[in-house]
Design a protein around this motif. Sequence first.
Motif, PDB file in Angstrom:
ATOM      1  N   TYR A   1       0.842  -1.210   0.000  1.00  0.00           N
ATOM      2  CA  TYR A   1       0.000   0.000   0.000  1.00  0.00           C
ATOM      3  C   TYR A   1       0.869   1.250   0.000  1.00  0.00           C
ATOM      4  CZ  TYR A   1      -2.448   3.922   2.076  1.00  0.00           C
ATOM      5  OH  TYR A   1      -2.928   5.173   2.355  1.00  0.00           O
ATOM      6  N   THR A   2       1.927   1.226   0.837  1.00  0.00           N
ATOM      7  CA  THR A   2       2.808   2.391   0.918  1.00  0.00           C
ATOM      8  C   THR A   2       3.476   2.654  -0.427  1.00  0.00           C
ATOM      9  OG1 THR A   2       3.205   1.958   3.256  1.00  0.00           O
ATOM     10  CG2 THR A   2       4.777   3.398   2.136  1.00  0.00           C
ATOM     11  N   GLU A   3       3.927   1.567  -1.073  1.00  0.00           N
ATOM     12  CA  GLU A   3       4.553   1.723  -2.388  1.00  0.00           C
ATOM     13  C   GLU A   3       3.560   2.285  -3.400  1.00  0.00           C
ATOM     14  OE1 GLU A   3       6.015  -2.092  -3.382  1.00  0.00           O
ATOM     15  OE2 GLU A   3       7.729  -2.013  -2.008  1.00  0.00           O
ATOM     16  N   VAL A   4       2.347   1.713  -3.390  1.00  0.00           N
ATOM     17  CA  VAL A   4       1.334   2.196  -4.332  1.00  0.00           C
ATOM     18  C   VAL A   4       0.991   3.653  -4.043  1.00  0.00           C
ATOM     19  CG1 VAL A   4      -1.069   1.939  -5.066  1.00  0.00           C
ATOM     20  CG2 VAL A   4       0.369  -0.076  -4.798  1.00  0.00           C
ATOM     21  N   PHE A   5       0.816   3.985  -2.778  1.00  0.00           N
ATOM     22  CA  PHE A   5       0.462   5.353  -2.399  1.00  0.00           C
ATOM     23  C   PHE A   5       1.599   6.323  -2.725  1.00  0.00           C
ATOM     24  CE2 PHE A   5       0.319   8.857   0.636  1.00  0.00           C
ATOM     25  CZ  PHE A   5      -0.988   9.287   0.513  1.00  0.00           C
ATOM     26  N   ASP A   6       2.805   5.957  -2.300  1.00  0.00           N
ATOM     27  CA  ASP A   6       3.931   6.884  -2.447  1.00  0.00           C
ATOM     28  C   ASP A   6       4.350   7.096  -3.892  1.00  0.00           C
ATOM     29  OD1 ASP A   6       4.088   7.458   0.189  1.00  0.00           O
ATOM     30  OD2 ASP A   6       5.835   6.208   0.627  1.00  0.00           O
ATOM     31  N   PHE A   7       4.293   6.027  -4.664  1.00  0.00           N
ATOM     32  CA  PHE A   7       4.853   6.105  -6.012  1.00  0.00           C
ATOM     33  C   PHE A   7       3.790   6.033  -7.118  1.00  0.00           C
ATOM     34  CE2 PHE A   7       8.169   4.362  -3.254  1.00  0.00           C
ATOM     35  CZ  PHE A   7       9.142   5.330  -3.425  1.00  0.00           C
ATOM     36  N   ALA A   8       2.556   6.326  -6.752  1.00  0.00           N
ATOM     37  CA  ALA A   8       1.496   6.379  -7.764  1.00  0.00           C
ATOM     38  C   ALA A   8       1.783   7.514  -8.751  1.00  0.00           C
ATOM     39  CB  ALA A   8       0.140   6.600  -7.094  1.00  0.00           C
ATOM     40  N   PRO A   9       1.373   7.370 -10.031  1.00  0.00           N
ATOM     41  CA  PRO A   9       1.691   8.402 -11.030  1.00  0.00           C
ATOM     42  C   PRO A   9       0.861   9.671 -10.896  1.00  0.00           C
ATOM     43  CG  PRO A   9       0.367   6.660 -12.007  1.00  0.00           C
ATOM     44  CD  PRO A   9       0.718   6.196 -10.627  1.00  0.00           C
ATOM     45  N   ILE A  10      -0.172   9.656 -10.072  1.00  0.00           N
ATOM     46  CA  ILE A  10      -0.941  10.877  -9.816  1.00  0.00           C
ATOM     47  C   ILE A  10      -0.835  11.215  -8.337  1.00  0.00           C
ATOM     48  CG2 ILE A  10      -2.538  10.404 -11.704  1.00  0.00           C
ATOM     49  CD1 ILE A  10      -4.614   9.609  -9.614  1.00  0.00           C
ATOM     50  N   GLY A  11      -1.231  12.428  -7.992  1.00  0.00           N
ATOM     51  CA  GLY A  11      -1.114  12.875  -6.616  1.00  0.00           C
ATOM     52  C   GLY A  11      -2.193  12.289  -5.725  1.00  0.00           C
ATOM     53  N   TYR A  12      -1.764  11.826  -4.515  1.00  0.00           N
ATOM     54  CA  TYR A  12      -2.696  11.368  -3.494  1.00  0.00           C
ATOM     55  C   TYR A  12      -2.385  12.104  -2.196  1.00  0.00           C
ATOM     56  CZ  TYR A  12      -4.465   7.437  -6.230  1.00  0.00           C
ATOM     57  OH  TYR A  12      -5.077   6.669  -7.189  1.00  0.00           O
ATOM     58  N   ALA A  13      -3.434  12.462  -1.469  1.00  0.00           N
ATOM     59  CA  ALA A  13      -3.262  13.086  -0.153  1.00  0.00           C
ATOM     60  C   ALA A  13      -4.418  12.665   0.731  1.00  0.00           C
ATOM     61  CB  ALA A  13      -3.207  14.605  -0.275  1.00  0.00           C
ATOM     62  N   VAL A  14      -4.127  12.540   2.027  1.00  0.00           N
ATOM     63  CA  VAL A  14      -5.166  12.265   3.025  1.00  0.00           C
ATOM     64  C   VAL A  14      -5.322  13.532   3.851  1.00  0.00           C
ATOM     65  CG1 VAL A  14      -5.841  10.872   5.001  1.00  0.00           C
ATOM     66  CG2 VAL A  14      -4.641   9.803   3.075  1.00  0.00           C
ATOM     67  N   LEU A  15      -6.565  13.997   3.937  1.00  0.00           N
ATOM     68  CA  LEU A  15      -6.866  15.191   4.715  1.00  0.00           C
ATOM     69  C   LEU A  15      -7.553  14.787   6.014  1.00  0.00           C
ATOM     70  CD1 LEU A  15      -8.341  17.593   1.983  1.00  0.00           C
ATOM     71  CD2 LEU A  15      -5.946  17.113   2.536  1.00  0.00           C
ATOM     72  N   ASP A  16      -7.191  15.446   7.114  1.00  0.00           N
ATOM     73  CA  ASP A  16      -7.866  15.169   8.375  1.00  0.00           C
ATOM     74  C   ASP A  16      -9.166  15.966   8.464  1.00  0.00           C
ATOM     75  OD1 ASP A  16      -7.188  17.773   9.006  1.00  0.00           O
ATOM     76  OD2 ASP A  16      -5.495  17.215  10.293  1.00  0.00           O
ATOM     77  N   ALA A  17      -9.784  15.922   9.632  1.00  0.00           N
ATOM     78  CA  ALA A  17     -11.079  16.586   9.790  1.00  0.00           C
ATOM     79  C   ALA A  17     -10.986  18.096   9.581  1.00  0.00           C
ATOM     80  CB  ALA A  17     -11.656  16.282  11.172  1.00  0.00           C
ATOM     81  N   GLY A  18      -9.802  18.669   9.820  1.00  0.00           N
ATOM     82  CA  GLY A  18      -9.620  20.098   9.611  1.00  0.00           C
ATOM     83  C   GLY A  18      -9.161  20.446   8.210  1.00  0.00           C
ATOM     84  N   LEU A  19      -9.209  19.468   7.315  1.00  0.00           N
ATOM     85  CA  LEU A  19      -8.820  19.630   5.909  1.00  0.00           C
ATOM     86  C   LEU A  19      -7.339  19.972   5.761  1.00  0.00           C
ATOM     87  CD1 LEU A  19     -11.931  21.550   4.497  1.00  0.00           C
ATOM     88  CD2 LEU A  19     -11.499  19.083   4.570  1.00  0.00           C
ATOM     89  N   GLN A  20      -6.541  19.527   6.770  1.00  0.00           N
ATOM     90  CA  GLN A  20      -5.095  19.648   6.666  1.00  0.00           C
ATOM     91  C   GLN A  20      -4.520  18.375   6.070  1.00  0.00           C
ATOM     92  OE1 GLN A  20      -3.871  20.534  10.679  1.00  0.00           O
ATOM     93  NE2 GLN A  20      -3.937  22.739  10.313  1.00  0.00           N
TER      94      GLN A  20
END
Length: 563
Positions: free
Chosen positions: A64-83
Amino acid sequence: MTRRHDPPPDLRSCAEARIARRRKKQPAASSLSAELEVHRVELELQNEELRTASDVAETALARYTEVFDFAPIGYAVLDAGLQIREINHAGAALLGAERARLVGTRLAVHAARTGLPALHDLLDQARTAGRSVQAELELVRGGQPWQARVTAAALPRGDASLLIAFDDVTEARRKEIELASSELALREANQRKDDFLAMLSHELRNPLAPILTCVATLRLVEPGTEQASRMLDIIERSTNHMTRLIGDLLDVTRINTGKIQIERVPVELVGLVSGAVAGARLVLERRKLQLEARLPAGELWTQGDPVRLTQILSNLLTNARKFTPDGGRVTVSLARIDKRAVIRVRDTGIGIERSEIPALFQPFVQASQGLDRSRGGLGLGLAVARGLLELHGGRISIHSQGPGRGTEVTFDLPVELVHRPVDPAPVDAAPIAHRRILIIEDHADAAASLETLLAAEGHEVQTAADGVAGLALARAFDPDVVLCDLGLPTMDGFAVARAIRADPALRHGRLVAVSGYARPEDVARSRSAGFDSHLAKPVTLAALEAELTSADPSSDRAPGRPR
């Protein structure tokens, strides 16, 4: 001893089986010891299962970390405060910062001001929709906005976290816009082509109609009468009009392909403008138009092609005549402003919508006209004028206050100090001596009309309809001048020219190419084949007389050849 929780049957079975295997090598234990042994082995099996499950989880997490980190498009997880709580490499690169610096920042700070409302709407929808939602909006990278496609979905954690996927679609959208623009331009070009063909058909049929009518009339009236003379005048004007149309078509094509050539000689502009105005005066006065010239005293010189400069001014005067109602006024002025000679053609005609002015310098474009096209023309005059002026280092512009308020066309040329060319001493024109002329032409009407014209001028003329017959007739007739078409059957005009130049008995004569092919490369090819000159169809009497004057019947003839 009572067990509060019995182990699953499969786990106990596995433990007993393992103990049974071991007892083959060890003595049997008491019943209590045996029960304890079973529990111990059960625990051993559970630990092994936990270690296996942990290994699987760690492997899955790494994947999962490899897929998340090295995916060809941008991924981000936002917390409840949208940070931003997590972000991958592609996402950091798209936002233009290091991952460590992005964690803890609000995603909204990376949105352009214009894209901020769309981002807030997207994130609100993702929290409430129960599914992924997508939008395109503007983000900022390095202070520059870019077009992002953003997908957002709520994570099933119960902590209001959002998963954001985003990529850069700026280039894709640019290409879509370019493609749409290209398709629109293609449709517009196709429409202009259709309009042009319809316009060309209209403009060519207009002069053809009176020509055919006059020919039919000439068959009915007595030669030499006033009616016959009037019909001949109409034929001449209509033919000249068609020649100008074709000339404009050829000029705009040569300009667009960079194949037009201009002669650069000293040109005195006051005299040139005065001559152009004098040439247009009679035509304008027939329309009851007042023509005024405002010219400076003295001389104003430039370097250029006098024929082309006269053509530019004549085109502008023709436009003024077309678009000015009877009783109007046309004013031509010439003035020196700094180091430029500025020429203006002003009329009191129908004017132009300001929105239409920029397109008027494009080929085949005219201001709006009705279906009758009473103003006529192919819409080439201004395109040709601009192309020719640019070759002279000049500029052209149009000004109009709108419909009904007239038009002013202004162009300028660099003023240059030049030495006044010395005019040659006048020479009395001597009458053209009668010539022996051979016409090689496969178009029967063209050959017959040219033969009739030259015979009426007193020349001895013979004709041949193809190259082989023409070459044989040349050897028998021994002409002073050969007028030869290029596109001949059996043997083309180039081959005829080479054969004549290779024959010592014929090489003394003047060899003139007469062709509808008149591009610079056509002229160069005819010269290399041995032609002395190249005349474009339709050929005028003046051009023919110039060629006949250049032909010297007393030049090197083979001994013994009869006159």
